[in-house]
Design a protein around this motif. Structure first.
Motif, mmCIF file in Angstrom:
data_model
loop_
_atom_site.group_PDB
_atom_site.id
_atom_site.type_symbol
_atom_site.label_atom_id
_atom_site.label_comp_id
_atom_site.label_asym_id
_atom_site.label_seq_id
_atom_site.Cartn_x
_atom_site.Cartn_y
_atom_site.Cartn_z
ATOM 1 N N ILE A 144 -5.217 -6.188 6.032
ATOM 2 C CA ILE A 144 -5.178 -6.973 4.808
ATOM 3 C C ILE A 144 -4.661 -6.068 3.695
ATOM 4 O O ILE A 144 -5.330 -5.109 3.306
ATOM 5 C CB ILE A 144 -6.570 -7.515 4.433
ATOM 6 C CG1 ILE A 144 -7.204 -8.241 5.622
ATOM 7 C CG2 ILE A 144 -6.473 -8.415 3.210
ATOM 8 C CD1 ILE A 144 -6.452 -9.462 6.077
ATOM 9 N N THR A 145 -3.454 -6.338 3.208
ATOM 10 C CA THR A 145 -2.872 -5.552 2.128
ATOM 11 C C THR A 145 -3.190 -6.235 0.804
ATOM 12 O O THR A 145 -2.934 -7.426 0.632
ATOM 13 C CB THR A 145 -1.354 -5.426 2.306
ATOM 14 O OG1 THR A 145 -1.068 -4.886 3.611
ATOM 15 C CG2 THR A 145 -0.765 -4.493 1.264
ATOM 16 N N ASN A 178 -6.368 3.890 0.513
ATOM 17 C CA ASN A 178 -5.027 4.104 -0.050
ATOM 18 C C ASN A 178 -4.756 3.255 -1.288
ATOM 19 O O ASN A 178 -3.642 2.783 -1.505
ATOM 20 C CB ASN A 178 -3.943 3.826 1.007
ATOM 21 C CG ASN A 178 -4.063 4.734 2.208
ATOM 22 O OD1 ASN A 178 -4.685 5.781 2.134
ATOM 23 N ND2 ASN A 178 -3.495 4.322 3.331
ATOM 24 N N SER A 179 -5.782 3.029 -2.091
ATOM 25 C CA SER A 179 -5.574 2.317 -3.346
ATOM 26 C C SER A 179 -5.046 3.298 -4.393
ATOM 27 O O SER A 179 -5.203 4.517 -4.267
ATOM 28 C CB SER A 179 -6.875 1.681 -3.826
ATOM 29 O OG SER A 179 -7.878 2.668 -3.995
ATOM 30 N N CYS A 180 -4.423 2.761 -5.435
ATOM 31 C CA CYS A 180 -3.939 3.579 -6.543
ATOM 32 C C CYS A 180 -5.004 3.597 -7.631
ATOM 33 O O CYS A 180 -5.458 2.530 -8.066
ATOM 34 C CB CYS A 180 -2.644 3.008 -7.103
ATOM 35 S SG CYS A 180 -1.269 2.998 -5.937
ATOM 36 N N VAL A 181 -5.420 4.775 -8.060
ATOM 37 C CA VAL A 181 -6.396 4.884 -9.140
ATOM 38 C C VAL A 181 -5.831 5.787 -10.231
ATOM 39 O O VAL A 181 -5.317 6.869 -9.951
ATOM 40 C CB VAL A 181 -7.762 5.418 -8.647
ATOM 41 C CG1 VAL A 181 -8.370 4.482 -7.633
ATOM 42 C CG2 VAL A 181 -7.640 6.807 -8.072
ATOM 43 N N SER A 240 0.857 -1.188 0.000
ATOM 44 C CA SER A 240 0.000 0.000 0.000
ATOM 45 C C SER A 240 0.887 1.228 0.000
ATOM 46 O O SER A 240 2.110 1.139 0.199
ATOM 47 C CB SER A 240 -0.929 0.009 1.220
ATOM 48 O OG SER A 240 -0.177 0.070 2.411
ATOM 49 N N ASN A 241 0.281 2.397 -0.223
ATOM 50 C CA ASN A 241 0.998 3.672 -0.261
ATOM 51 C C ASN A 241 2.133 3.671 -1.283
ATOM 52 O O ASN A 241 3.180 4.276 -1.068
ATOM 53 C CB ASN A 241 1.535 4.024 1.133
ATOM 54 C CG ASN A 241 0.432 4.225 2.143
ATOM 55 O OD1 ASN A 241 -0.514 4.974 1.894
ATOM 56 N ND2 ASN A 241 0.521 3.539 3.271
ATOM 57 N N GLY A 301 -4.556 -2.437 -5.688
ATOM 58 C CA GLY A 301 -4.134 -2.612 -4.298
ATOM 59 C C GLY A 301 -4.861 -1.751 -3.296
ATOM 60 O O GLY A 301 -6.015 -1.357 -3.460
ATOM 61 N N GLY A 302 -4.162 -1.461 -2.214
ATOM 62 C CA GLY A 302 -4.740 -0.731 -1.098
ATOM 63 C C GLY A 302 -4.718 -1.576 0.162
ATOM 64 O O GLY A 302 -4.046 -2.623 0.221
#
Length: 678
Positions: free
Chosen positions: A471-472, A447-450, A70-71, A461-462
């Motif tokens: 849970i990553t 914190n997912s990537c869009v 994440s991140n 992810g996120g």
């Protein structure tokens, strides 16, 4: 008469024991401070030495997908819109934190990953920012966390990657922003603009609201300072920053407010929900008034821009429960923000009419209509629906299931048959195979990537939480923004490792020194420890079942339970189902005992606005379209809500008889830094 001398006894012995224990605790804390795992300077120096050994760029073709994280940053390659560039990120397994500095390139059409290894690469980081311009990728800031999260290092370095040669270069220019993470960075024409973020000093967390600009033509930094009397956003991190024409928008964010009273200092988290617009020609901020149907306050959401609208996905809402507990609700809904008229609206997926007609023909004679909660006869029910322009069939359903098959496609749905026996009060809920197609949807997360490439929204992810477990995710979803018909799962989520700590030394350190030896040995926790051991397998099962999509029929079966559920498991199941179906949103969820007619009457504006974005209809046609969406949602949730009501009643009755400590997170919990801040 002189004072009597006290004989040495239990009091002195107890004092000696307390002193010895205090020294032991102090030594343990010092050993933690001196742990090699926490010596960030030494860790980064070793990484730098390893990087110096690299002499040339090495590209590994068709490698396994990146590990869960994440991140991280995900960017569309400006030279090739079907290629995504993934860099950095972090992963926490319940015991240690791992920070990554690897660079991946993903070809969406070929569905292949490339791993790029280059000399002079940036050190590992997370919560950084990346933007692409021409054939370059720019990265600024971020943080490095020690394995046991005792130390944080914030970066203020600025890097550029040549996307043609895969060569990194550090850009050292005066006037750059201070070290930070959780900031946001956007590209406007030939300028990179950075705002906000936070800096963790261990003693406190400082939030920023400064504005910095880097000119890509002149290669110069400039800080834009507020003029006297002008409007300016408050300090924050974890907000969203996006560009449309000659306007830059800021939405939401997170910060902490420190207050002190009676020599006691306390912190309160603030979730921002304001919208600001920055004019990059004058550097003036203006607050944007909300209109339409904006999303509720949330943290950790993600946003990107497609044509004339910004899209918001995910986030988390922390709800206060009884007993000073917090329950986190992870969201997976999408909202649109029209950039030309500043109007919010919910983005519901549309369904092709041909598909609905086929399904209707196939299902005729096989599946009876759902009980609408008011127990009307079929003829009466038809009249009720026709009054509101009766609509069509079902749409999105998602629940959480096995972590190994996280967010998998749904192969079955549920069909409800009403059977009247005697008085007609009993209902028989039949779970069976259905003719409905597969339904795919990403689970709730933060914190997912869009990103958007070629009119397609990609979500990667996120992170989400189940009880005290993080849970990553590493799944990848795509949604055609022109059709808005269905999600496509490109990469399934893998199983996320989680290590349960056997002994919590921090809790021992926080014990009162006046506790007796029996308490220190943990006798007062014997019942709780036994319960924890007995429920360990069930907790693991709950965690695995909480981050994936599930058949609606299986959802009903889970609630009803093939076996008698314990109170602890019932609570987990209730939280799981509420979170995955978005039951906290009153606009999208029927009230207890509410009929379809009353549900639509209460929420008609929501559904009409959602329908308008698809059809552009007005008047009677728009009301019918809105009713179609409301009916789909009602039919989707009715069996779940009925069973939840029964389960909640049973759980409440049992808890009143024998109260039990909840597994929910306590307010002011263990985390040193909220993920929402990033």
């Amino acid at each position: 008469m002189g004072k009597k001398t006290k004989k040495p006894g239990k009091g002195k012995e107890k004092t000696v024991k307390k002193t010895a224990k205090a020294e032991e605790k102090k030594a343990r804390r010092e050993s933690k401070k001196l742990s090699p795992e926490d010596d960030i300077d030494a860790i980064l120096l070793n990484i730098q030495k390893e990087e110096a050994k690299k002499k040339e760029v090495h590209i590994e073709e068709n490698v396994p997908a990146p590990s869960p994280r994440s991140n991280c940053s995900l960017t569309v390659n400006p030279l090739k819109e079907t290629e995504l560039i993934l860099y950095g990120g972090e992963f926490y397994n319940g015991n240690k934190t791992f920070v990554y500095g690897d660079l991946y390139r993903y070809d969406v059409e070929k569905q292949e990953w490339k791993l790029i290894s280059s000399p002079n690469s940036p050190p590992p980081r997370s919560a950084h920012q990346a933007v692409a311009w021409k054939n370059y990728l720019y990265i600024y800031g971020g943080e490095f966390t020690s394995p046991n999260q005792e130390r944080f290092h914030h970066y203020k370095d600025f890097w550029v990657l040549d996307l043609k040669t895969n060569q990194w270069e550090q850009l050292n220019y005066k006037g750059c922003p201070s070290p930070r993470s959780g900031h946001r960075m956007v590209l406007y024409k030939h300028k990179i603009i950075i705002f906000g973020g936070f800096y963790d000093t261990l003693r406190e967390v400082r939030y920023f609201n400064d504005l910095h600009v880097f000119d890509l033509d002149q290669y110069k930094w400039q800080e834009i300072k507020p003029r006297l009397g002008c409007m300016w956003p408050s300090p924050r991190s974890g907000f969203q920053f996006f560009v449309y024409q000659d306007e830059i928008y800021l939405y939401g964010g997170y910060s902490k407010e420190v207050s002190s009273s009676d020599k006691k200092v306390s912190e309160k988290g603030i979730v921002h929900s304001d919208i600001w617009c920055l004019d990059p020609r004058t550097w003036e901020w203006n607050k944007v008034k909300k209109s339409g149907m904006p999303p509720g306050p949330r943290a950790g959401f993600s946003m990107c821009v497609h044509k004339k609208r910004a899209l918001l996905f995910g986030g988390v809402v922390d709800m206060e429960m009884e007993g000073d507990l917090m329950m986190s609700l992870f969201l997976n809904e999408i909202y649109g923000f029209q950039l030309d008229n500043h109007r919010w609206y919910p983005l519901e997926l549309r369904k092709e009419k041909a598909t609905k007609n086929k399904l209707k023909n196939k299902s005729d004679g096989k599946v009876n209509d759902i009980d609408l909660g008011n127990k009307t006869e079929p003829t009466e029910r038809e009249n009720t629906l026709s009054d509101e322009d009766e609509g069509s069939d079902n749409d999105d359903v998602d629940m959480d299931s096995d972590v190994k098959k996280m967010s998998v496609n749904l192969h079955k749905n549920v069909s409800i048959t009403d059977s009247v026996e005697g008085s007609g009060s009993s209902k028989n809920l039949m779970v069976q195979n259905s003719v409905l197609p597969e339904i795919v949807k990403p689970c709730g997360r933060i914190n997912s990537c869009v990103v958007v490439g070629k009119d397609t929204l990609y979500i990667y992810g996120g992170m989400m939480e189940i009880n005290d477990r993080e849970i990553t995710l590493d799944d990848l979803y795509a949604l055609n923004l022109n059709k808005l018909d269905a999600w496509k799962c490109i990469i399934l989520a893998s199983e996320s490792e989680w290590i349960e700590a056997s002994d919590n030394e921090d809790e021992e350190d926080d014990e009162s020194e006046d506790d007796d030896d029996e308490d220190e040995d943990g006798d007062f926790d014997s019942e709780d420890d036994g319960d924890r051991t007995g429920d360990e397998d069930e907790d693991l099962e709950t965690t695995r079942s909480a981050a994936t999509s599930l058949q609606m029929g299986d959802a009903v079966a889970i609630i009803k339970g093939g076996k008698k559920l314990r109170r602890k498991e019932k609570r987990a199941r209730i939280e799981q189902i509420r979170a995955s179906l978005g039951l906290s949103d009153s606009q999208r969820t029927p009230m207890p005992g509410e009929s379809l007619k009353d549900f639509y009457k209460r929420t008609n504006m929501y559904w009409q606005m959602a329908a308008y974005e698809h059809t552009q209809h007005t008047g009677k046609e728009l009301r019918k379209d809105g009713f179609d969406l409301a009916k789909d949602r009602y039919k989707e949730l009715k069996p779940i809500l009925d069973e939840l009501a029964i389960l909640e009643a049973e759980q409440k009755a049992e808890e009143e008889e024998a109260p039990e400590c909840s597994g929910s997170r306590k307010k002011g919990g263990k985390k040193t830094k909220p993920s929402s801040a990033k």
